[in-house]
Design a protein around this motif. Structure first.
Motif: not given
Length: 178
Positions: A79-92
């Motif tokens: 686990p990292t304890g992190i979440k990511a937000y981004m644009g609709a046509e992006e991915y991490l």
């Protein structure tokens, strides 16, 4: 100011000293993720050797792999304890650190991870990012809280003509299929 992409600490790890991912150098593509807690990644050799010895001593009879065996065969989620937000046509894209296989004998079980934009804030786990590791070293590997475990790179993706996917995410980790 409109938010484009970034990281947040999930609720469960608020006030626990979790660092947001950062780039190590100004030319680095990836943001380094840290483990949010201590995790032991067992070596898979224990189960392999145990099963080979069992097979040899039992004249290659059918053997049932136990739940205990399976925990050594399955990847371990860090686990990292992190979440990511981004644009609709992006991915991490989640990638291993280059030194992990060489120095720590750790490989990402899925090669690379894909965090979709709609994974953020899902009801099942709030979008918690975790890395899946297999340890091919001879001894168990202990990852300490705060140790860098992997990296994330934000990337755009393309859709095909006449894409018709309208399905909404209904869960968390591994929820979009078998």
């Amino acid at each position: 100011m409109t938010r484009k992409r970034g990281f947040e600490v999930i609720s469960k790890y608020q006030d626990q000293g979790i660092n947001l991912p950062t780039r190590a150098t100004k030319q680095a593509a990836g943001y380094d993720f840290e483990a949010s807690e201590d995790v032991v990644i067992p070596t898979f050799w224990k189960t392999l050797v145990k099963n080979v010895i069992w097979e040899v001593t039992n004249a290659f009879k059918d053997t049932e792999i136990t739940m205990e065996d399976q925990k050594f065969l399955k990847p371990v989620l860090v686990p990292t304890g992190i979440k990511a937000y981004m644009g609709a046509e992006e991915y991490l894209q989640l990638a291993n650190r280059s030194g992990n296989p060489l120095k720590n004998f750790l490989i990402l079980a899925n090669g690379v991870g894909v965090i979709d934009a709609d994974y953020y804030g899902n009801d099942a786990n709030e979008g918690h990012i975790m890395f899946q590791f297999i340890n091919f070293g001879l001894t168990d590997k202990v990852i300490k809280k705060g140790e860098r475990v992997g990296q994330g790179i934000f990337l755009p993706f393309l859709k095909v003509d006449n894409d018709t996917s309208e399905t909404e995410r209904t869960g968390g980790f591994g929820s979009s299929g078998n």
